[in-house]
Design an enzyme around this catalytic site. Structure first.
Site, PDB file in Angstrom:
ATOM      1  N   GLY A 142      42.898  44.827  39.429  1.00 29.77           N
ATOM      2  CA  GLY A 142      43.328  46.079  39.713  1.00 29.77           C
ATOM      3  C   GLY A 142      42.646  47.118  39.137  1.00 29.77           C
ATOM      4  O   GLY A 142      42.248  47.210  37.852  1.00 29.77           O
ATOM      5  N   THR A 183      39.660  37.164  36.790  1.00 34.84           N
ATOM      6  CA  THR A 183      39.602  36.187  37.934  1.00 34.84           C
ATOM      7  C   THR A 183      38.278  36.353  38.652  1.00 34.84           C
ATOM      8  O   THR A 183      37.674  37.512  38.970  1.00 34.84           O
ATOM      9  CB  THR A 183      40.785  36.397  38.855  1.00 34.84           C
ATOM     10  OG1 THR A 183      41.996  36.221  38.332  1.00 34.84           O
ATOM     11  CG2 THR A 183      40.812  35.621  40.203  1.00 34.84           C
ATOM     12  N   GLU A 186      47.872  35.800  37.237  1.00 31.28           N
ATOM     13  CA  GLU A 186      48.212  35.228  35.701  1.00 31.28           C
ATOM     14  C   GLU A 186      48.448  33.913  35.543  1.00 31.28           C
ATOM     15  O   GLU A 186      49.253  33.521  34.898  1.00 31.28           O
ATOM     16  CB  GLU A 186      49.340  36.010  35.134  1.00 31.28           C
ATOM     17  CG  GLU A 186      49.255  37.614  35.323  1.00 31.28           C
ATOM     18  CD  GLU A 186      47.904  38.107  35.388  1.00 31.28           C
ATOM     19  OE1 GLU A 186      46.829  37.647  34.743  1.00 31.28           O
ATOM     20  OE2 GLU A 186      47.663  39.271  36.054  1.00 31.28           O
TER      21      GLU A 186
END
Length: 662
Positions: free
Chosen positions: A181, A142, A424
């Protein structure tokens, strides 16, 4: 779970019509698995080394540091305990921390991508290092300006045949990797999704293995800009990060080349299917369906137990205050989500099973299952995370004022679940991807082609039953038929809408956009049909005894009827159901809630969440809510002293100055 149990909760458990352990065995796959689960959870929860601090009283930085320390300790203990089975590791990890763990993306996305996208030589080079935590990785896909639309990613990997290297660049501010993350401060490697350029031509996004920090001092490597993106709505113990590259060179061998390849001279070898590169995403989406069921189950457990402990208002003048769960309005808030939690739990298991079977076929070179797998995982991911989000908030509201406190556990569970609607794959886009597959399948059915299993029903829209026909609205077969008919009709109508837009002169993209509301609705109906059908099919398991079968059938009926009544217009539009059918469905919902009421606590107990995983004062197994609420409040850092230092610093001078004016 020993000790004095709140008398209301004890009475609830004594009046249950079944043994919760039997449903627990069904949900987890058998008594041996449940026994193993409880052993591992107990091992983690009772380990004094872990210091199970309350993250709610910590700053973001303290939360990150605490979870990092805990994650490292947990990783060492997993190795020491020789836990190698994926299920064993999951049980142990979830008991160590119900919040995000320090190496979550390393385990859930970085290593699975290496397994799925790397050649054998690349696995030999990196997997052992990753498995032994010599290198720590995340999945950097992303970007600040692009997420779900993978083809729009702006990060570039340009091949230089002179040096046989890829040159990685972040050409714009919107090309910054954003959100991965563990990227902010923890990882030293990433699987990077970047646009592959060879001789000035783009070949679309591809995965690359990129080192981003020094293995000696952990500093960013030359040309790498990296950091943490700051506080978020949830997951504040996780260092979600940003990442940019300025002419960073990596060897040609660092492109993951199991499917696509770049030869030394720059020749590009296409993959058998472009969707093969997204195998990790399908696995993650299947996991989200399962996690949505678990997250909703936690929220319903908390709200249901608390609704039995909490007594409120007078139902009859002069009588004791009734348990909140005795109010039918409270049952109507909670029981449909109790049923949904079971539905998504079972759907998630089915999805994981389908994924494993499909992966086996794909590994043998059969990629025919990919389109169906992709469409199914996208639609179910969207549906389950949407319902879980709404349901968890309803559970919080059902707990009244105390639901607003972090002591309830609900704000944290809810905040950690909400990203599921976005990560996602943003949910509306996911539904449109499912719709694309449905339109293709529908058109194939018109040509007489055989359809894949999950869309085989599109081969014909059932004729509308004759007016006045009476049907048993509790019959699971009839309910499945109704959801199938609705899905088939809405797919047909979306296809007709699409055709009409084209005939009105619009090109395909504009026609698709104009019909998109109908397309999302069709994909939603398709996904809901799959969930209802799967729930009903799971109840045919011959190992279920009559008491378990009876209560699970009620839950399945409630799930289907609630979905039917909520979307009643869809079933009434073409006359498939009548107003009388809908009224009958409403009456059945009330009757089912009355039958489920004595079993509600046992049904949430069956999810088998120990207090250490539930992390809720309101949802405690023993129901001793109020004394523990007070203890929790006293533990607030603001209560360490009777007079806070800020009194002397700010409040005292302010008050004294005001007194002096009098």
């Amino acid at each position: 779970m020993a000790g004095t149990v709140n008398p209301d909760l004890r009475k609830e458990r004594e009046s249950s019509s079944f043994d919760p352990d039997k449903i627990t065995n069904f949900l987890y796959g058998g008594p041996e698995i449940v026994k193993r689960k409880r052993e591992l959870e107990s091992l983690a929860l009772n380990d004094p080394d872990y210091d199970h601090e309350d993250l709610n009283f910590m700053s973001n930085e303290q939360q990150y540091e605490t979870q990092l320390k805990k994650g490292i300790l947990m990783t060492k203990k997993v190795q020491k305990l020789n836990l190698t089975d994926a299920m064993d590791i999951l049980f142990y990890r979830s008991a160590v921390s119900s919040d995000a763990t320090a190496f979550g993306l390393h385990v859930s996305m970085f290593m699975p991508t290496l397994h799925g996208q790397a050649t054998q030589e690349q696995k030999d080079k990196w997997l052992k290092l990753a498995e032994n935590y010599v290198i720590l990785g995340t999945y950097a896909q992303t970007e600040m300006g692009h997420g779900t639309f993978l083809r729009g990613l702006e990060t570039t990997a340009t091949y230089d045949p002179q040096t046989q290297e890829f040159v990685i660049n972040t050409p714009t501010i919107t090309a910054y990797k954003w959100w991965p993350g563990q990227l902010g401060k923890t990882t030293n490697y990433c699987v990077l999704m970047a646009q592959l350029y060879i001789h000035g031509k783009s070949h679309g996004p591809h995965p690359f293995m990129v080192q981003i920090r020094s293995l000696q001092d952990h500093k960013p490597l030359p040309g790498v800009t990296i950091g943490d993106i700051g506080p978020k709505f949830g997951y504040n113990s996780v260092d979600n990060g940003f990442l940019a590259f300025n002419n960073v060179r990596i060897p040609r061998e660092n492109m993951l080349m199991k499917y696509s390849k770049v030869e030394p001279d720059g020749t590009y070898v296409k993959p058998p299917s472009t969707k093969l590169a997204y195998g990790t995403m399908v696995l993650i989406r299947a996991n989200i369906v399962l996690n949505s069921g678990r997250a909703l189950a936690k929220a319903v457990t908390i709200a249901t137990r608390y609704s039995c402990v909490r007594r409120q208002s007078e139902m009859k003048p002069g009588q004791p205050e009734p348990q909140v769960l005795d109010y039918v309005t409270q049952q109507y808030k909670l029981f449909p989500y109790l049923a949904a939690a079971y539905a998504f739990w079972l759907t998630g298991q089915t999805m994981m099973s389908v994924y494993m079977t499909s992966s086996s076929q794909i590994s043998k070179g059969d990629i025919s299952v990919l389109p169906e797998l992709h469409a199914l995982s996208a639609g179910l991911k969207a549906l389950s995370s949407w319902v879980a989000n709404v349901g968890m908030e309803e559970c919080r509201l059902a707990c009244g004022g105390h639901g607003y406190s972090h002591a309830s556990g609900l704000p944290r569970h809810y905040a950690n679940m909400t990203p599921g609607a976005t990560y996602e794959g943003e949910n509306t886009v996911m539904m449109l991807q499912t719709a694309r597959y449905l339109m293709k399948s529908y058109n194939q059915s018109l040509q007489g082609e055989k359809l894949a299993g999950s869309v085989a029903y599109l081969s014909g829209v059932q004729p509308v039953p004759a007016a006045g026909r009476t049907r048993n609205m509790l019959d699971l077969g009839a309910l499945c038929d109704a959801f199938r008919h609705r899905a088939a009709r809405l797919v047909h109508e979306a296809a007709m809408q699409l055709r009409n837009e084209r005939q009105a002169g619009k090109d395909q993209p504009d026609a698709w956009n104009a019909a998109s509301v109908d397309l999302v609705k069709a994909a939603m109906a398709h996904s809901q049909y799959f969930v209802v059908k799967n729930f009903a099919e799971r109840l045919t398991d011959s190992r279920l005894d009559s008491s378990i079968s009876a209560v699970l059938t009620r839950l399945c009926q409630l799930h289907a009827l609630h979905g039917l009544v909520t979307n009643s217009g869809d079933f009434l539009e073409d006359g498939y159901l009548t107003g009388a059918d809908i009224r009958q469905a409403r009456r059945h919902i009330n009757a089912l809630m009355a039958k489920l009421r004595p079993d509600a606590v046992a049904l949430v107990d069956a999810f088998d969440f120990p207090d250490g995983i539930l992390n809720s004062i309101l949802g405690r197994y023993d129901g001793n809510v109020y004394q523990h609420l007070l203890e929790w409040a006293k533990a607030s850092p603001l209560n360490k002293t009777d007079v806070h230092q800020s009194y002397h610093k700010y409040l005292k001078p302010f008050l004294e100055a005001n007194r002096a004016k009098l």
